[in-house]
Design an enzyme around this catalytic site. Structure first.
Site, short mmCIF file in Angstrom:
data_model
loop_
_atom_site.label_atom_id
_atom_site.label_comp_id
_atom_site.label_asym_id
_atom_site.label_seq_id
_atom_site.Cartn_x
_atom_site.Cartn_y
_atom_site.Cartn_z
N PRO A 49 0.92 -1.27 0.06
CG PRO A 49 0.07 -0.84 2.27
CD PRO A 49 0.77 -1.90 1.37
CG ASP A 220 4.96 -0.87 3.22
OD1 ASP A 220 3.84 -0.84 3.49
OD2 ASP A 220 5.59 -1.94 3.06
CG HIS A 221 -0.08 3.93 4.85
ND1 HIS A 221 -0.22 4.01 6.52
CD2 HIS A 221 -0.90 4.87 4.80
CE1 HIS A 221 -0.69 5.07 6.84
NE2 HIS A 221 -1.52 5.30 5.77
NE ARG A 222 3.16 -3.91 3.62
CZ ARG A 222 3.66 -4.69 2.92
NH1 ARG A 222 3.06 -6.05 2.70
NH2 ARG A 222 4.70 -4.60 2.13
CB ALA A 223 6.70 -0.24 7.34
#
Length: 248
Positions: A49, A220-223
């Site tokens: 994402p 990276d929106h997960r991180a």
């Protein structure tokens, strides 16, 4: 008699369905590098994402300091070399960006291993300046010249272009004002650097010209969340606009 169409025939039929008649194009087979790049970037765009953050950064102080350094030193440093050092120091200041997202957990990298996108025949590669935060600007410049030269000759070893913690992609030399890049997994961010431009600003109540550039941090929106990415860009701006730490 085998009536199964060949790959060339299937491609021609597919092109005709798209309104591309035979004889209007030439098919160039994909080499191994292009296939590898296509697979990695497709996987990244599909599975990560992405979100971008763009900032303008004043360049006058850094560019003037670079000219002075090059006049006084036998070493010759480029804007790209300075960006590598600035990125590395910003990653030390905001280590939450120097990470990789893994299904098993978050990797916190101990060093700023900065990869730099280099165009080569048929594609690009990303040679890495390891532990860039520990290196003087002259050493970074020397390493980058060597890595870029060997990249052009396809002479890099795998450990010289894999395993970085962050990537810089600079298209400023082509006059590109601003752009965003696809993340190079398993890294969690990539910085896109645009060309130096001139704008008019107010200084002490008077109009003055200022050199600046636009940079885009793709995360990276997960991180990495938006506030963390913004803090990292603030750290980068501070290092470029007050550039003394870059020249050590």
């Amino acid at each position: 008699m085998n009536d199964t169409p060949t790959k060339s025939e299937l491609l021609a039929q597919a092109c005709e369905r798209l309104g591309l008649p035979r004889g209007r194009y030439t098919v160039k087979p994909l080499d191994r590098l292009r296939k590898y790049i296509a697979t990695r970037l497709t996987d990244s765009a599909r599975d990560i994402p992405h979100f971008p953050l763009t900032a303008d950064i004043a360049l006058d102080a850094m560019l003037d300091a670079r000219v002075a350094y090059n006049l006084e030193s036998s070493a010759r440093i480029s804007v790209n070399d300075l960006m590598v050092k600035a990125v590395a120091l910003a990653l030390v200041e905001v280590p939450e960006v120097n990470v990789s997202y893994m299904a098993e957990g978050m990797l916190q990298h101990h060093h700023a291993d900065v990869a730099v996108a280099v165009a080569i025949k048929g594609g690009l590669t990303t040679p890495i300046v390891r532990a860039a935060e520990t290196k003087a600007i002259a050493q970074i410049a020397s390493e980058m010249r060597d890595l870029a030269m060997r990249a052009q000759g396809m002479l890099l070893k795998p450990d010289e272009y894999t395993g970085g913690s962050f990537t810089v992609s600079n298209l400023g030399m082509y006059g590109i004002a601003s752009f965003g890049s696809i993340i190079n997994p398993p890294q969690a961010a990539i910085l896109s650097v645009g060309a130096a431009r001139v704008r008019v600003v107010l200084q002490d109540g008077a109009a003055a010209e200022q050199r600046y550039m636009s940079v885009t941090l793709t995360c990276d929106h997960r991180a990495i969340d938006g506030a963390t990415g913004a803090r990292w860009l603030q750290a980068l701006r501070g290092l470029i606009e007050t550039p003394a730490p870059l020249f050590t």
